[in-house]
Every structure is written in C-alpha cells, then in structure tokens.
Design an enzyme around this catalytic site. Structure first.
Site, short mmCIF file in Angstrom:
data_model
loop_
_atom_site.label_atom_id
_atom_site.label_comp_id
_atom_site.label_asym_id
_atom_site.label_seq_id
_atom_site.Cartn_x
_atom_site.Cartn_y
_atom_site.Cartn_z
N GLU A 198 6.59 -6.02 -1.46
CA GLU A 198 7.14 -5.45 -0.22
C GLU A 198 8.54 -5.99 0.07
OE1 GLU A 198 4.14 -5.93 2.86
OE2 GLU A 198 3.13 -4.13 2.16
N GLU A 388 -1.48 -1.14 -2.95
CA GLU A 388 -2.17 -1.64 -1.76
C GLU A 388 -2.46 -0.45 -0.88
OE1 GLU A 388 -0.50 -4.76 0.70
OE2 GLU A 388 0.22 -5.83 -1.07
#
Ligand code: BGP
Length: 490
Positions: A198, A388
């Site tokens: 991320e 995810e």
C-alpha cells in the site's frame, strides 16, 4: 465462471500483525512495536520518551515524533503487535490449515528488523533468514506458492530514529540491501514478490480520516514516496538479475472513488482524487515515470522534490511485472457540504445511500472492485492480482465452539462474482488472496476483535487467550470455492 485454470487462490497476512516474537532470535524493534492498541473510536498511539525524559504519545495517523524524543515501549500500554497471533511458533499448524482449504498461494511479508535488527547492518541475522526459509519450505511442501511482500509497514525503529525514516535518501540503500538479501537467500523458494505494501497510503492518508496535514507533512510525504519508488525500482532490477523467473509487483491500497453529485466540480475533484491517491503511484511503478498531473500536485502542496537524473533512469528500468492491490471499499468525494458522514476508523467521507457499511464504517461494494479492476487493467495492461480483500467483523464463538459467519461468506461470494465479471470483460486477473485468512491484529485499530479470518484465533484485545486456532463456517465455504475454481458459490 471465468476463472482461469491456474488461478491463484489463497490468503494474506503481514509479519508485524501475525508473527509476534517481536524480540526473539535477534529481531530488532519496528515502528509497529511502539504502536499501542486502539479501537474503532480510539486511535492507535505511538509512544515515546521526550527530550526531558517524560513519557508521551501521538496518534499513529496524523502527527510526528517531537524534536529530541525517542520512540519507547512504555509501562501501562498494550502493544498488540508484540505477540501478534504468534505465527512465529504456529506457522506449521497454520499452513496445514491453509493447505486444507486448498490454498495455492499464500501472501506474507518479511519483517525487515528480523533480517536486519537495526536496518543498517552489513550482515543479516541468520536466525531470521532461517525462520523464513522454513516457512517457505513448509508452504512448498503443500504446493502453496509464496507471495512475499518485502516491506509491509515495518521499517526498523532504528532507521526511523537515527535517519528520520523514508524522508532520508539513505533508506534506499538500506532497503536495497534488505531486498537483495531476500532475493538471494530465498531464490528457488519464492518467485512472486511485492516491493511495498500500500505504497500510496503515505500521501492518500494525509487527507483521510478528517486529517489536516501541515505543508511540511505534504512535502515529507512526497519525498518519502519518491524514495520508495526508487527503492522499488532498484528491487525490481536486482530481483530480475538474481533470478529472471521472479515476478515482482507493486501493491496499491485500492479504493474506488465516486463523485457524490453530477456537479462538474465533483466530477473533476473525483478525477483528481484518483490521480493523487491511486494513479500517482501506479503510473510511476508501472509506466516508469510520473504522470503529467504530478506537477499540479507538487505545485498545489509546494513540493520541490529532490530527484536525481539517475532516479529517472532507475524508475524507467525498474517497472513492475504485475499490478497488485488491496480492495475493501469505495468512498465518496465532493465539493459540497456533506450531510451524512460515515462513522468508523477509516473512511470518514460522505455516506453512500446505495451501500451498507461494516461496523468499522467500511462500505460493502463489490461493484467497486469490478470498476477498479477494469479501470486499472485498461490503464496498464499488466497481469493483476487482488492481494487483499476481506471483511473485518465481530465473531461469536458458540457453546460448542462453532463460529457462524454468514456476513463474511456473503462478502466473499459477492466479491468473487465481481472478479468473475471483470475477467469476463477481459481483465487478466491471476490471483486472489483474502486478507487475514487467519485472524490477526488489525493494522488500523490494533484490535483482535476486528476479525477477518476463516480461522479463528483465541486471543482478545488485551492479549488474553490460548492462541488456539479453530475453523469458522467460512473456512468450509472458501474450501468449496477453491475446489470448484470459483464455480460453486452456493
Ligand atoms: C490494509 C493493510 C493490512 C490490513 C488491512 C485491513 O491497509 O495492508 O495490513 O490490516 O488493510 O485493515 P485493518 O487491519 O485496519 O482492518
């Protein structure tokens, strides 16, 4: 259903949220080890001793360490990442359960400070290498392909304190060494890698959760990010040199942004939000250069990036082989006054009347995943993976020990349908790893009760429990999905 034959089905965890054993076998502390537990209402804090020796804390998102202070573990606070779910000592049992579900891929990260306790040593900690080698071998035993995140939020604390973290260019060299060690030591065991988890959070989070960042915070965030881009590009190059078989990806926090209204100002703001929060990183890592809009963003925040000629070459030469992202929700942007806001720990934006929300205020929006997949695949044309996706929810253990989680099953089912549609529309989606396939410490809130797992872990928010593992209903549901390659969703 349109899932390809060799589609990767699996689950994902991160070292700092699962391993525990924070000071075992030579591991050094990471920033996550001075981060307290929080909740949906109470932020997590980072604790320190100030220049006069007094204990203090600041919220994890939204502030920085005061001048002259030192990060510290303080009495009277609970640090949930210290023990995680003790994956360090349970990995064989856990992997066996993943294999029972039929996983063909398992995403995990490597704790930097387990390999380099301070981060700037010349030689790695053998015990750390041994641990990961054993984990990878265990996965291979069950024909599970490891997908390894090199950096998942856990920069060694020493690098934060001594060098000021990623705003310092020196971090690139330390990361290069760390990444090189990973590629060398785990050659033949690991083929799929992600450079930074991320990566876009650094800039995106400046403006989320109602945060008001100072101009200096913007400048630091963009420089920090630039250093990570260069480090990522180096890692791609090093990884390919060491083993041309390596597939190395970026990892973006994927949020689908929608405009609240059809006011052209909202539409424009929405586009600019995509540029700042999503495309900014993907473009550099996939196309090898900053997007044309980057100049506008830098000017807006008075950012004067320190970029060398060599950086530009490296970015060009170190583009990724695949695009991976996390997806939990969509969110709304608007220039108008917002009447109804979303509560919760993350998406403090306007409420979308068409969607339902989790107990933590995260929107349930499978169509948003389809939108994201189609938009991104069209932009880069690279193989893509959802690494995810999941639902954090309260689970109840029944008298007989069973755990019924139809909400999680529904979330999973609907997101699989969305992926199926995207594949049918031409997206080269190659894998899916459910976040927190086994319950673990929440990154955002530090809670255990925000559970994602198909496997329950008996541990509470204060760290009490047996750490025993048990199967939820969703365990059997996912097993069925994997067995039928996404065909049997009933
Ligand atoms: C992502 C992180 C993960 C993970 C997940 C869920 O941001 O990559 O580490 O934790 O979100 O978030 P949370 O744990 O806050 O529920």
């Amino acid at each position: 259903m349109s899932f390809p034959k060799n589609f990767f089905w699996g689950g994902a965890i991160a070292a700092n949220q699962a391993e525990g054993a924070w000071n075992v076998d030579g591991r050094g502390p990471a920033l996550t080890d001075v981060t307290t537990g929080g909740s949906v209402k109470e932020p997590r804090y980072i604790t320190f001793i100030d220049k006069d020796g007094k204990p203090g804390k600041f919220p994890k998102r939204g502030d920085v360490l005061p001048e002259g202070a030192h990060y510290a573990v303080l009495d009277g606070y609970y640090y949930p990442n210290h023990d995680g779910i003790d994956f360090y000592h349970h990995y064989k049992e856990d992997i066996k359960l993943f294999a029972q579900m039929g996983f063909t891929m398992f995403r995990m990260s490597i704790s930097w400070s387990r390999l380099y306790p301070n981060g700037d040593e010349e030689v790695p900690n053998e015990k750390g290498i041994e641990f990961y080698r054993n984990v990878f071998k265990e996965l291979r035993k069950y024909h599970i392909e490891p997908l390894v995140t090199i950096w998942h939020f856990d920069t060694p604390l020493y690098l934060e304190e001594r060098y000021g973290g990623w705003t310092n260019r020196k971090l690139i060299d330390f990361y290069d060494r760390f990444a090189k060690t990973c590629f060398t030591e785990f050659k033949g065991l690991v083929k799929y890698w992600l450079t930074f988890n991320e990566i876009n959070n650094t800039v995106m989070f400046l403006e989320m959760f109602g945060n008001k960042a100072t101009p200096q915070m913007y400048r630091d965030a963009y420089q920090h990010l630039h250093h990570q881009f260069v480090a990522s590009a180096h890692a791609v190059k090093i990884g390919h040199q060491i083993d041309p078989e390596n597939k190395i990806g970026c990892m973006i926090c994927g949020i689908t942004f929608y405009p609240l209204t059809c006011d052209p100002e909202d539409i424009l703001l929405n586009r600019h939000t995509w540029e700042q929060n999503i495309f900014y990183c993907g473009d550099v890592q996939c196309k090898g250069q900053y997007g044309s809009y980057a100049k506008r963003l830098w000017a807006k925040h008075d950012v004067k990036l320190n970029i060398t000629e060599q950086d530009l070459i490296d970015l060009q030469e170190g583009t990724v082989d695949m695009y991976t992202f996390s997806y939990y929700m969509s969110t709304i942007v608007t220039t108008h006054e917002v009447k109804e806001r979303v509560g919760g720990n993350f998406s403090a934006g306007a409420k979308n009347p068409y969607l339902k929300y989790s107990d933590w205020g995260w929107a349930f929006d499978p169509a948003g995943l389809q939108y994201y997949l189609e938009m991104i695949y069209d932009r880069y044309g690279l193989p893509i993976m959802v690494v995810e996706n999941g639902l954090g929810a309260y689970d109840k253990v029944e008298e007989d020990g069973s755990i019924h989680d139809p909400y999680r099953i529904e979330y999973l089912k609907e997101h699989i349908k969305a992926m199926d549609k995207a594949i049918a529309n031409g997206v080269d989606l190659i894998g899916y790893t459910w976040w927190g396939c086994i319950d673990l410490v929440s990154a955002g809130t530090g809670e255990m009760r925000k559970r994602y797992g198909f496997i329950y872990v008996d541990k509470d928010d204060e760290g009490h429990g047996t750490y025993e593992r048990s199967k939820k209903d969703s365990f059997y549901y996912y097993q069925k999905i994997i067995k039928s390659n996404g065909n049997d969703l009933d």
